[in-house]
Scaffold this motif. Structure first.
Motif, PDB file in Angstrom:
ATOM      1  N   ASP A 118     -19.646  15.078  -1.336  1.00  0.00           N
ATOM      2  CA  ASP A 118     -20.898  15.033  -2.085  1.00  0.00           C
ATOM      3  C   ASP A 118     -21.215  13.637  -2.596  1.00  0.00           C
ATOM      4  OD1 ASP A 118     -19.085  14.700  -4.158  1.00  0.00           O
ATOM      5  OD2 ASP A 118     -19.887  16.316  -5.399  1.00  0.00           O
ATOM      6  N   GLY A 119     -20.357  12.665  -2.276  1.00  0.00           N
ATOM      7  CA  GLY A 119     -20.605  11.279  -2.654  1.00  0.00           C
ATOM      8  C   GLY A 119     -19.944  10.836  -3.931  1.00  0.00           C
ATOM      9  N   GLY A 120     -19.250  11.737  -4.621  1.00  0.00           N
ATOM     10  CA  GLY A 120     -18.586  11.384  -5.868  1.00  0.00           C
ATOM     11  C   GLY A 120     -17.203  10.795  -5.627  1.00  0.00           C
ATOM     12  N   GLU A 121     -16.907   9.657  -6.285  1.00  0.00           N
ATOM     13  CA  GLU A 121     -15.574   9.064  -6.180  1.00  0.00           C
ATOM     14  C   GLU A 121     -14.644   9.781  -7.141  1.00  0.00           C
ATOM     15  OE1 GLU A 121     -13.284   4.725  -6.102  1.00  0.00           O
ATOM     16  OE2 GLU A 121     -15.409   4.825  -6.651  1.00  0.00           O
ATOM     17  N   VAL A 122     -13.440  10.117  -6.669  1.00  0.00           N
ATOM     18  CA  VAL A 122     -12.491  10.899  -7.452  1.00  0.00           C
ATOM     19  C   VAL A 122     -11.171  10.152  -7.564  1.00  0.00           C
ATOM     20  CG1 VAL A 122     -13.574  13.102  -6.905  1.00  0.00           C
ATOM     21  CG2 VAL A 122     -11.772  12.220  -5.410  1.00  0.00           C
ATOM     22  N   GLY A 123     -10.300  10.680  -8.432  1.00  0.00           N
ATOM     23  CA  GLY A 123      -9.084   9.956  -8.750  1.00  0.00           C
ATOM     24  C   GLY A 123      -7.914  10.192  -7.828  1.00  0.00           C
ATOM     25  N   ALA A 124      -7.894  11.337  -7.123  1.00  0.00           N
ATOM     26  CA  ALA A 124      -6.703  11.664  -6.356  1.00  0.00           C
ATOM     27  C   ALA A 124      -7.037  12.567  -5.183  1.00  0.00           C
ATOM     28  CB  ALA A 124      -5.669  12.351  -7.249  1.00  0.00           C
ATOM     29  N   CYS A 125      -6.229  12.455  -4.154  1.00  0.00           N
ATOM     30  CA  CYS A 125      -6.287  13.348  -2.993  1.00  0.00           C
ATOM     31  C   CYS A 125      -4.903  13.314  -2.358  1.00  0.00           C
ATOM     32  CB  CYS A 125      -7.350  12.905  -2.004  1.00  0.00           C
ATOM     33  SG  CYS A 125      -7.417  13.896  -0.482  1.00  0.00           S
ATOM     34  N   GLY A 126      -4.132  14.385  -2.534  1.00  0.00           N
ATOM     35  CA  GLY A 126      -2.748  14.376  -2.069  1.00  0.00           C
ATOM     36  C   GLY A 126      -2.623  14.247  -0.567  1.00  0.00           C
ATOM     37  N   ASN A 127      -3.365  15.054   0.189  1.00  0.00           N
ATOM     38  CA  ASN A 127      -3.298  14.956   1.646  1.00  0.00           C
ATOM     39  C   ASN A 127      -3.864  13.632   2.137  1.00  0.00           C
ATOM     40  OD1 ASN A 127      -2.002  17.351   2.425  1.00  0.00           O
ATOM     41  ND2 ASN A 127      -3.876  18.523   2.184  1.00  0.00           N
ATOM     42  N   GLY A 128      -4.903  13.128   1.450  1.00  0.00           N
ATOM     43  CA  GLY A 128      -5.424  11.819   1.810  1.00  0.00           C
ATOM     44  C   GLY A 128      -4.409  10.718   1.579  1.00  0.00           C
ATOM     45  N   ALA A 129      -3.655  10.812   0.491  1.00  0.00           N
ATOM     46  CA  ALA A 129      -2.601   9.828   0.233  1.00  0.00           C
ATOM     47  C   ALA A 129      -1.529   9.896   1.312  1.00  0.00           C
ATOM     48  CB  ALA A 129      -1.994  10.056  -1.149  1.00  0.00           C
ATOM     49  N   ARG A 130      -1.184  11.113   1.750  1.00  0.00           N
ATOM     50  CA  ARG A 130      -0.203  11.251   2.832  1.00  0.00           C
ATOM     51  C   ARG A 130      -0.725  10.627   4.120  1.00  0.00           C
ATOM     52  NH1 ARG A 130       0.986  15.152   5.322  1.00  0.00           N
ATOM     53  NH2 ARG A 130      -0.648  16.663   4.821  1.00  0.00           N
ATOM     54  N   ALA A 131      -1.995  10.897   4.435  1.00  0.00           N
ATOM     55  CA  ALA A 131      -2.574  10.352   5.658  1.00  0.00           C
ATOM     56  C   ALA A 131      -2.627   8.829   5.610  1.00  0.00           C
ATOM     57  CB  ALA A 131      -3.977  10.932   5.867  1.00  0.00           C
ATOM     58  N   ALA A 132      -3.039   8.286   4.459  1.00  0.00           N
ATOM     59  CA  ALA A 132      -3.104   6.838   4.315  1.00  0.00           C
ATOM     60  C   ALA A 132      -1.714   6.210   4.423  1.00  0.00           C
ATOM     61  CB  ALA A 132      -3.750   6.478   2.984  1.00  0.00           C
ATOM     62  N   ALA A 133      -0.722   6.829   3.772  1.00  0.00           N
ATOM     63  CA  ALA A 133       0.640   6.302   3.844  1.00  0.00           C
ATOM     64  C   ALA A 133       1.168   6.341   5.268  1.00  0.00           C
ATOM     65  CB  ALA A 133       1.556   7.099   2.910  1.00  0.00           C
ATOM     66  N   TRP A 134       0.912   7.443   5.977  1.00  0.00           N
ATOM     67  CA  TRP A 134       1.363   7.548   7.367  1.00  0.00           C
ATOM     68  C   TRP A 134       0.758   6.429   8.201  1.00  0.00           C
ATOM     69  CZ3 TRP A 134      -1.189   8.202  12.018  1.00  0.00           C
ATOM     70  CH2 TRP A 134      -0.393   8.543  13.118  1.00  0.00           C
ATOM     71  N   LEU A 135      -0.548   6.169   8.027  1.00  0.00           N
ATOM     72  CA  LEU A 135      -1.199   5.117   8.802  1.00  0.00           C
ATOM     73  C   LEU A 135      -0.617   3.752   8.473  1.00  0.00           C
ATOM     74  CD1 LEU A 135      -3.514   4.606  10.837  1.00  0.00           C
ATOM     75  CD2 LEU A 135      -4.963   4.094   8.868  1.00  0.00           C
ATOM     76  N   LEU A 136      -0.352   3.490   7.192  1.00  0.00           N
ATOM     77  CA  LEU A 136       0.243   2.211   6.800  1.00  0.00           C
ATOM     78  C   LEU A 136       1.628   2.045   7.405  1.00  0.00           C
ATOM     79  CD1 LEU A 136      -0.873   2.116   3.059  1.00  0.00           C
ATOM     80  CD2 LEU A 136      -1.642   0.570   4.866  1.00  0.00           C
ATOM     81  N   PHE A 137       2.432   3.115   7.411  1.00  0.00           N
ATOM     82  CA  PHE A 137       3.748   3.033   8.037  1.00  0.00           C
ATOM     83  C   PHE A 137       3.620   2.758   9.535  1.00  0.00           C
ATOM     84  CE2 PHE A 137       5.494   5.850   4.469  1.00  0.00           C
ATOM     85  CZ  PHE A 137       6.162   4.801   3.870  1.00  0.00           C
ATOM     86  N   GLU A 138       2.673   3.422  10.195  1.00  0.00           N
ATOM     87  CA  GLU A 138       2.481   3.214  11.632  1.00  0.00           C
ATOM     88  C   GLU A 138       2.046   1.786  11.936  1.00  0.00           C
ATOM     89  OE1 GLU A 138       2.788   5.548  14.413  1.00  0.00           O
ATOM     90  OE2 GLU A 138       4.074   6.364  12.837  1.00  0.00           O
ATOM     91  N   GLN A 139       1.183   1.227  11.113  1.00  0.00           N
ATOM     92  CA  GLN A 139       0.650  -0.107  11.376  1.00  0.00           C
ATOM     93  C   GLN A 139       1.593  -1.217  10.942  1.00  0.00           C
ATOM     94  OE1 GLN A 139      -3.197  -0.277   9.456  1.00  0.00           O
ATOM     95  NE2 GLN A 139      -4.221   0.777  11.148  1.00  0.00           N
ATOM     96  N   ASP A 140       2.224  -1.028   9.782  1.00  0.00           N
ATOM     97  CA  ASP A 140       2.963  -2.124   9.159  1.00  0.00           C
ATOM     98  C   ASP A 140       4.472  -1.951   9.188  1.00  0.00           C
ATOM     99  OD1 ASP A 140       0.394  -2.929   8.557  1.00  0.00           O
ATOM    100  OD2 ASP A 140       0.485  -2.318   6.462  1.00  0.00           O
ATOM    101  N   GLY A 141       4.950  -0.754   9.539  1.00  0.00           N
ATOM    102  CA  GLY A 141       6.378  -0.497   9.513  1.00  0.00           C
ATOM    103  C   GLY A 141       6.884  -0.312   8.097  1.00  0.00           C
ATOM    104  N   GLY A 142       8.182  -0.416   7.952  1.00  0.00           N
ATOM    105  CA  GLY A 142       8.789  -0.242   6.640  1.00  0.00           C
ATOM    106  C   GLY A 142       9.173   1.197   6.383  1.00  0.00           C
ATOM    107  N   GLU A 143       9.915   1.400   5.307  1.00  0.00           N
ATOM    108  CA  GLU A 143      10.395   2.733   4.939  1.00  0.00           C
ATOM    109  C   GLU A 143       9.786   3.238   3.644  1.00  0.00           C
ATOM    110  OE1 GLU A 143      12.338   4.472   6.985  1.00  0.00           O
ATOM    111  OE2 GLU A 143      12.234   2.776   8.365  1.00  0.00           O
ATOM    112  N   THR A 144       9.273   2.335   2.808  1.00  0.00           N
ATOM    113  CA  THR A 144       8.650   2.728   1.547  1.00  0.00           C
ATOM    114  C   THR A 144       7.407   1.872   1.326  1.00  0.00           C
ATOM    115  OG1 THR A 144       9.949   1.175   0.225  1.00  0.00           O
ATOM    116  CG2 THR A 144      10.842   3.403   0.508  1.00  0.00           C
ATOM    117  N   LEU A 145       6.490   2.373   0.518  1.00  0.00           N
ATOM    118  CA  LEU A 145       5.303   1.612   0.154  1.00  0.00           C
ATOM    119  C   LEU A 145       4.740   2.158  -1.146  1.00  0.00           C
ATOM    120  CD1 LEU A 145       2.583   3.523   0.792  1.00  0.00           C
ATOM    121  CD2 LEU A 145       3.132   2.898   3.130  1.00  0.00           C
TER     122      LEU A 145
END
Length: 270
Positions: free
Chosen positions: A58-85
């Motif tokens: 609906d266009g509103g910015e919100v504070g949290a999204c658990g599955n979105g955080a997982r997806a973003a973390a997965w993409l960062l690991f795929e692109q940048d490597g590493g074990e933690t972020l």
């Protein structure tokens, strides 16, 4: 991308000289072209691996999204490597680690349990709210648990989640005056001491295939009510999520992620 069916458009804007400008009408224009539950951006942060921002459809910015955080973390690991972020977000600092099977486990931090922090419009016991919803065909839902995982949730215990008219009662709960920032409404059917079936009406997005913060909030709320252990498998419409409320009080979320492809947002960003 999607996380257990929770659909995202993720924009990797790291390296830009200025933050993305995404007013509600621009988010709506992106949604009209590429339907999503949440729009995610990754932007440069001076200390953390990235800044994660989240908008509902609906266009509103919100504070949290658990599955979105997982997806973003997965993409960062795929692109940048590493074990933690670590990522900064409006809901607080998020950390993630890469599991042996390639998935990302995200630490969403400590649940917020006081009525002011959820928030509610008045003082109330958040373990079991003095609140009820009358169902259109008769009957009622009562005494939900209230939890904030960086965004507000209430979770009702139901005997058969498939029988609940969520599309009818969800908007009413979302906009109730008890919840000054609106609320996400979860409906949990308990199937064991470590397993629940969950559907969530998300504020600003409606009924989605999965809700990561909703799964976390449900496990915390039901454990506080003595109905569930501290760790559980949460079956959602789009798959299964793992939630663990650790003894250090932090809540951890795991589950599947799929990268579906790339889309052209030409002309919609500035």
């Amino acid at each position: 991308m999607n996380g257990a069916g929770n659909a995202f458009v993720l924009i990797d804007a790291r390296g830009r000289s200025a933050p993305l400008s995404l007013p509600a009408e621009r988010v709506a224009a992106i949604h009209a072209r590429h339907a999503f539950d949440q729009l995610l951006t990754l932007e440069t942060h001076p200390v953390e691996t990235a800044l994660l921002r989240v908008w509902n459809s609906d266009g509103g910015e919100v504070g949290a999204c658990g599955n979105g955080a997982r997806a973003a973390a997965w993409l960062l690991f795929e692109q940048d490597g590493g074990e933690t972020l670590s990522m900064s977000s409006r809901g607080g600092r998020l950390t993630a680690r890469r599991l042996e099977d390639g998935r990302a486990e995200v630490n969403l931090g400590r649940p917020r349990l006081s009525w002011r922090n959820i928030p509610l419009s008045r003082d109330m016991d958040t373990e079991a709210l003095d609140y009820e919803v009358h169902l259109p065909g008769g009957g009622r839902l009562t005494r939900p648990g209230a939890v904030s995982m960086g965004n507000p949730h209430v979770t009702f215990t139901v005997s058969d989640v498939s029988a609940i008219p969520i599309a009818q009662i969800g908007p009413m709960i979302e906009h109730d005056i008890l919840f000054p920032q609106r609320v996400n409404a979860g409906f949990a059917e308990i199937r064991g001491s470590d397993r629940i079936r969950l559907r969530v009406w998300e504020r600003g997005a409606g009924l989605t295939q999965a809700c990561g913060t909703g799964a976390c909030a449900a496990v915390v709320a039901l454990h506080r009510q003595g109905k569930l252990g501290r760790a559980a498998e949460v079956e959602v419409d789009g798959g299964r999520l793992g939630v663990r409320w650790a003894e250090d009080d932090d809540v951890y979320l795991t589950g599947p992620v799929e990268l579906e492809g790339e889309v052209d947002l030409g002309g919609l960003l500035s």
